[in-house]
Design a protein around this motif. Structure first.
Motif, PDB file in Angstrom:
ATOM      1  N   THR B  32       0.877  -1.273  -0.071  1.00 53.94           N
ATOM      2  CA  THR B  32      -0.132  -0.254  -0.036  1.00 53.94           C
ATOM      3  C   THR B  32       0.845   1.366   0.000  1.00 53.94           C
ATOM      4  N   PHE B  34       1.767   4.742   0.197  1.00 52.12           N
ATOM      5  CA  PHE B  34       1.685   6.214   0.191  1.00 52.12           C
ATOM      6  C   PHE B  34       2.378   7.180  -0.271  1.00 52.12           C
ATOM      7  N   ILE B  95       4.250   0.143   4.919  1.00 51.40           N
ATOM      8  CA  ILE B  95       3.358   1.291   4.862  1.00 51.40           C
ATOM      9  C   ILE B  95       3.996   2.453   5.499  1.00 51.40           C
ATOM     10  N   VAL B  96       4.539   2.094   6.682  1.00 54.76           N
ATOM     11  CA  VAL B  96       5.438   3.296   7.312  1.00 54.76           C
ATOM     12  C   VAL B  96       6.484   3.553   6.517  1.00 54.76           C
ATOM     13  N   ALA B  97       7.199   2.771   5.899  1.00 56.28           N
ATOM     14  CA  ALA B  97       8.383   3.030   5.010  1.00 56.28           C
ATOM     15  C   ALA B  97       8.037   3.903   3.865  1.00 56.28           C
ATOM     16  N   ILE B  99       5.387   5.936   4.085  1.00 54.86           N
ATOM     17  CA  ILE B  99       4.984   7.289   4.475  1.00 54.86           C
ATOM     18  C   ILE B  99       6.362   7.978   4.616  1.00 54.86           C
ATOM     19  N   GLY B 100       7.382   7.406   4.968  1.00 53.05           N
ATOM     20  CA  GLY B 100       8.516   8.154   4.969  1.00 53.05           C
ATOM     21  C   GLY B 100       9.140   8.475   3.656  1.00 53.05           C
ATOM     22  N   LEU B 101       8.979   7.789   2.732  1.00 55.24           N
ATOM     23  CA  LEU B 101       9.298   8.076   1.398  1.00 55.24           C
ATOM     24  C   LEU B 101       8.628   9.183   0.831  1.00 55.24           C
ATOM     25  N   LEU B 103       7.267  11.613   2.681  1.00 56.62           N
ATOM     26  CA  LEU B 103       7.690  12.785   3.244  1.00 56.62           C
ATOM     27  C   LEU B 103       8.937  13.248   2.442  1.00 56.62           C
ATOM     28  N   TRP B 219      -0.202  14.490  -2.941  1.00 55.93           N
ATOM     29  CA  TRP B 219      -0.397  13.886  -1.708  1.00 55.93           C
ATOM     30  C   TRP B 219      -2.071  14.269  -1.531  1.00 55.93           C
ATOM     31  N   LEU B 223      -6.021  10.431  -1.700  1.00 55.50           N
ATOM     32  CA  LEU B 223      -7.412   9.835  -1.280  1.00 55.50           C
ATOM     33  C   LEU B 223      -8.437   9.692  -2.184  1.00 55.50           C
ATOM     34  N   PHE B 226      -6.961   6.211  -3.941  1.00 60.72           N
ATOM     35  CA  PHE B 226      -7.440   4.894  -2.984  1.00 60.72           C
ATOM     36  C   PHE B 226      -9.129   5.042  -3.072  1.00 60.72           C
TER      37      PHE B 226
END
Lengths: 303, 289
Positions: B32, B34, B95-97, B99-101, B103, B219, B223, B226
């Motif tokens: 997923t 982001f 998913i967290v990675a 989001i890091g990418l 940012l 960004w 939404l 998705f």
């Protein structure tokens, strides 16, 4: 010297409030495995409830409790439909929820829209002390609140209730087989985490003494995630450690970025700092997804 | 009414082009992503650079934007995703990675281009409404729709008639079975990123033709994207395209009843409604719960 001390009080207050905020997130994700990417929504709800009620002369303690209750109520609104979905959908739905809430806060009149709310009463203001002394007293108040919540969450985590949460995180089917109603446990964890975030929101409102929708952008959620995965998932001390490291780095780098360096403007340097957060998140996820204090086994979803 | 549908189709065409990449990456790589929205932004800025500094006509920026997006996708896989796959990271870590990418990408764009809104240099006549039509559409907007249709025909042909396309569909359906059947998994992954990253970037250029360009554009498109892939049935490229157009129309039509600021919220509420009532989406096969 006194200015430096005042600055230090601000730094510590940030650390303490974020620690509280992340304890709520950790209860949801670290203990229960709920991917809440809209945590800032509960911070916003808590802050706005407090700001609006106190502006209308409600007692401060009552306003803060109301902020926690309203945040929990919003989490029911969100969780009731969303918790039936699979992990990654929860991530999408919560992120969307927080964005929609921010747009809404920005467009309705009772929040003053983009102008925000300020000038409301703050705790301990009746004490006959200087502004700097007030900042230290407020820090002590925040620290006391956070310590109480910390102890309560640690206690809950060791209780039978907390063990069911961990069981849900490890293997939902086992929890179901034991006759546990998973959705109600998840909903309770989400609501409790949201109430803690709402409490952090109330403290944020008093700390800034002015809030607007701009204070509650999605970046705040990601900062909380960074602090949580940095310090250690599923560990409340991890929230403390993560917050200290994060704001330590943040403060040091903002010293460097407060004036232009060479050809780069302060805006550019501020952007580079967020690039750094992103890179830290990526590196952590590749090399140490459980964080500094976390145990690999506590990453229930990451086996 | 007709006007809002027309506007919705234009926005929806962009959402459709970008959402196809998101759903391909999701179904083939189980990621997923982001950061997909920020890959859209990246494409718009690549085109902006070529358009403003080299004076390249906007249509000629599409091939280099596609290449740059594809390169970014493949590079991301080599540097981040392949390492995480090797370490058997869990879905949350991915998913967290991502989001890091997201940012990192967005703020690198701020660093190099600034946070202010910018515009492509387009011929003035492209912004004049076309003659005798029941709705107001500019040549630009018509071109965006045509480009989206052409791109989608290309994706369709690739997935349907080429060996790599068949392998991609097989991977999406059953990764282990396709691996034992001799599908070159690494090649499929590379092609998924070429297609996903390239389409995201091209979608960003098209998006930049119908609205101002700023570092947050992708960004905020995430939404609706998705929403589109969930509405269309996750993992289904055709569903994503149809879902994209539908979400575009729903968002634009909501302007009739609600302040325009709520457009994003309406797309999101539509997504929730679909998840609650018909979680498989229009063309999905898998259950989501």
């Amino acid at each position: 010297m006194s200015m430096l001390l005042g600055y230090f009080a601000g730094f510590l207050t940030n650390v303490v409030i974020y620690t509280l905020f992340v304890i709520g997130l950790n209860l949801q994700f670290g203990y229960t495995g709920l991917i809440n990417f809209g945590h800032v929504a509960f911070l916003a709800v808590g802050a706005y409830t407090v700001a609006i009620l106190v502006t209308h002369h409600a007692p401060i303690l009552l306003a803060v409790l109301a902020g926690m209750a309203v945040a929990a109520l919003f989490s029911f609104l969100l969780g009731y439909p969303a918790l039936r979905l699979r992990d990654d959908y929860l991530a999408i739905v919560t992120i969307g929820f927080a964005e929609v809430l921010r747009i809404w806060l920005n467009n309705v009149s009772f929040t003053n829209g983009p102008e925000g709310i300020g000038g409301f009463a703050v705790p301990l203001s009746w004490l006959p002390v200087s502004h700097d002394a007030w900042r230290w007293l407020f820090l002590l108040l925040c620290a006391a609140v956070t310590a109480v919540v910390f102890a309560a969450v640690e206690y809950l985590a060791r209780s039978p209730w907390g063990r069911v949460l961990k069981a849900i995180r490890e293997d939902e089917d086992v929890a179901v087989a034991l006759g546990k109603n998973i959705v109600s446990y998840k909903l309770a964890a989400l609501a409790l985490g949201a109430a803690i975030a709402g409490l952090a929101g109330g403290l944020t409102a008093f700390f800034y003494q002015y809030i607007n929708p701009h204070n509650f952008e999605a970046t705040i959620t990601f900062e909380a995630w960074t602090i949580m995965v940095l310090g250690g998932v599923g560990k409340n001390w991890g929230a403390v450690l993560g917050a200290v490291i994060y704001f330590g780095l943040y403060t040091i780098t903002s010293e460097f970025t407060s004036s232009p360096i060479g050809p780069f403007s302060t805006d550019q340097l501020a952007a580079l700092r967020i690039v750094l957060i992103g890179v830290v998140l990526i590196l952590l996820m590749i090399y140490r997804p459980q964080g500094i204090l976390g145990r690999k086994e506590d990453l229930g979803l990451d086996r | 009414m007709l006007q809002f549908i027309a506007n919705g189709v234009v926005v929806g065409a962009v959402v459709a082009v970008t959402a196809v990449g998101l759903t391909l990456v999701y179904s083939i790589l189980k990621l997923t992503n982001f950061a997909h929205g920020d890959m859209v932004t990246f494409g718009a800025y690549v085109a902006l650079l070529l358009n403003l500094s080299l004076g390249l006509d906007i249509w000629w920026t599409l091939p280099p934007a596609f290449l740059a997006g594809a390169l970014l996708g493949v590079l991301g896989d080599r540097l981040i995703w392949s390492r995480m796959r090797r370490r058997q990271a869990g879905s949350v870590s991915f998913i967290v990675a991502s989001i890091g990418l997201a940012l990192a990408l967005r703020n690198l764009i701020v660093f190099f281009f600034g946070a202010q809104t910018q515009h492509f240099r387009l011929p003035v006549e492209m912004r004049q409404p076309l003659g005798p039509l029941p709705v107001k559409l500019t040549p630009d907007e018509v071109h965006v729709i045509v480009a989206a249709v052409v791109l989608f025909a290309g994706v369709h042909a690739l997935l349907r008639y080429t060996t790599i396309g068949r392998a991609m569909r097989a991977m999406a359906d059953n990764p282990s079975l396709s691996w034992v059947s001799g599908v070159d998994v690494d090649r499929v992954i590379t092609w998924t990123w070429i297609l996903g990253g390239g389409l995201a970037a091209v979608g960003g250029v098209l998006y930049g033709m119908i609205r101002p360009i700023d570092p947050n554009m992708g960004w905020f498109l995430l939404l609706p994207m998705f929403a589109a892939i969930i509405l269309g049935g996750i993992g289904n490229a055709y569903g994503a395209a149809v879902g994209g157009v539908l979400i575009g129309i729903i968002q634009e039509a909501s302007v009739m009843f609600l302040p325009a600021e709520y457009r994003l919220a309406v797309g999101f509420l539509a997504m929730i409604a679909v998840l609650l009532t018909y979680p498989r989406g229009l063309f999905g096969e898998r259950s989501l719960t």
